[in-house]
Design a protein around this motif. Structure first.
Motif, PDB file in Angstrom:
ATOM      1  N   GLU A  60      28.595  17.666 -25.719  1.00 32.89           N
ATOM      2  CA  GLU A  60      27.708  18.183 -24.677  1.00 32.89           C
ATOM      3  C   GLU A  60      27.889  19.677 -24.421  1.00 32.89           C
ATOM      4  OE1 GLU A  60      25.128  16.543 -23.504  1.00 32.89           O
ATOM      5  OE2 GLU A  60      25.743  14.905 -24.809  1.00 32.89           O
ATOM      6  N   GLU A  61      28.946  20.272 -24.954  1.00 34.03           N
ATOM      7  CA  GLU A  61      29.188  21.704 -24.755  1.00 34.03           C
ATOM      8  C   GLU A  61      28.623  22.569 -25.879  1.00 34.03           C
ATOM      9  OE1 GLU A  61      33.236  22.668 -23.811  1.00 34.03           O
ATOM     10  OE2 GLU A  61      33.366  21.066 -22.330  1.00 34.03           O
ATOM     11  N   TYR A  91      25.507  24.225 -27.665  1.00 31.77           N
ATOM     12  CA  TYR A  91      24.114  24.645 -27.514  1.00 31.77           C
ATOM     13  C   TYR A  91      23.477  24.698 -28.900  1.00 31.77           C
ATOM     14  CZ  TYR A  91      20.153  27.778 -27.042  1.00 31.77           C
ATOM     15  OH  TYR A  91      18.909  28.343 -27.111  1.00 31.77           O
ATOM     16  N   THR A 117      33.011  13.768 -28.773  1.00 29.24           N
ATOM     17  CA  THR A 117      33.471  14.989 -29.427  1.00 29.24           C
ATOM     18  C   THR A 117      33.017  14.991 -30.882  1.00 29.24           C
ATOM     19  OG1 THR A 117      35.602  14.043 -30.090  1.00 29.24           O
ATOM     20  CG2 THR A 117      35.523  15.188 -27.960  1.00 29.24           C
ATOM     21  N   HIS A 153      31.655  30.725 -30.634  1.00 28.15           N
ATOM     22  CA  HIS A 153      31.793  30.753 -29.186  1.00 28.15           C
ATOM     23  C   HIS A 153      31.245  32.076 -28.693  1.00 28.15           C
ATOM     24  CE1 HIS A 153      33.551  30.348 -25.184  1.00 28.15           C
ATOM     25  NE2 HIS A 153      33.509  29.059 -25.445  1.00 28.15           N
ATOM     26  N   VAL A 197      35.391  19.522 -30.468  1.00 23.39           N
ATOM     27  CA  VAL A 197      34.552  20.165 -29.461  1.00 23.39           C
ATOM     28  C   VAL A 197      33.729  19.079 -28.756  1.00 23.39           C
ATOM     29  CG1 VAL A 197      32.683  21.830 -29.080  1.00 23.39           C
ATOM     30  CG2 VAL A 197      34.385  22.253 -30.867  1.00 23.39           C
ATOM     31  N   PRO A 198      33.669  19.103 -27.425  1.00 20.80           N
ATOM     32  CA  PRO A 198      32.809  18.146 -26.723  1.00 20.80           C
ATOM     33  C   PRO A 198      31.349  18.346 -27.142  1.00 20.80           C
ATOM     34  CG  PRO A 198      34.345  19.168 -25.198  1.00 20.80           C
ATOM     35  CD  PRO A 198      34.451  19.921 -26.495  1.00 20.80           C
ATOM     36  N   GLN A 237      30.878  31.869 -23.364  1.00 22.72           N
ATOM     37  CA  GLN A 237      30.608  30.884 -22.323  1.00 22.72           C
ATOM     38  C   GLN A 237      30.443  29.476 -22.868  1.00 22.72           C
ATOM     39  OE1 GLN A 237      27.095  32.409 -20.416  1.00 22.72           O
ATOM     40  NE2 GLN A 237      28.267  33.815 -19.145  1.00 22.72           N
ATOM     41  N   ARG A 238      29.984  29.365 -24.095  1.00 24.68           N
ATOM     42  CA  ARG A 238      29.700  28.045 -24.664  1.00 24.68           C
ATOM     43  C   ARG A 238      29.822  28.107 -26.180  1.00 24.68           C
ATOM     44  NH1 ARG A 238      23.176  28.464 -23.701  1.00 24.68           N
ATOM     45  NH2 ARG A 238      22.939  30.295 -25.021  1.00 24.68           N
ATOM     46  N   TYR A 239      29.811  26.943 -26.784  1.00 24.01           N
ATOM     47  CA  TYR A 239      29.767  26.850 -28.231  1.00 24.01           C
ATOM     48  C   TYR A 239      28.302  26.852 -28.654  1.00 24.01           C
ATOM     49  CZ  TYR A 239      34.659  25.533 -28.037  1.00 24.01           C
ATOM     50  OH  TYR A 239      36.001  25.522 -27.817  1.00 24.01           O
TER      51      TYR A 239
END
Length: 81
Positions: free
Chosen positions: A9-10, A12, A70, A46, A6-7, A49-51
């Motif tokens: 920056e993605e 939260y 990542t 998830h 998972v990136p 919209q986001r992780y």
């Protein structure tokens, strides 16, 4: 469970987990990662919209501090709080 990449920056980080962050522990985790080259996957969900981070705030912060793009994560089904 199969881990995924998972990136960083993605992901939260909920406020309640952010308050638990201890910079000394982040440094310890980062040092261990550099020495051993591996880390237990964090857990994320998830929300459509986001992780959202469920568990592993220090590991995530250590990856960010090391400039990793990542992180290895387990995608879990978790209730929203």
């Amino acid at each position: 469970m199969k881990p995924i990449q998972v990136p960083v920056e993605e992901i939260y980080v909920p406020t309640r987990l952010a308050h638990e962050l201890d910079e000394a522990k982040v440094q310890t985790v980062a040092d261990a990662f550099l020495e051993e080259g591996k880390m237990t996957p964090v857990r994320v969900r998830h929300d459509g919209q986001r992780y959202v981070l469920v568990h592993g705030v220090h590991r995530l912060a250590a990856c960010k501090a090391l400039g990793e793009e990542t992180i290895t994560a387990y995608l879990v089904q978790a209730l929203q709080h």
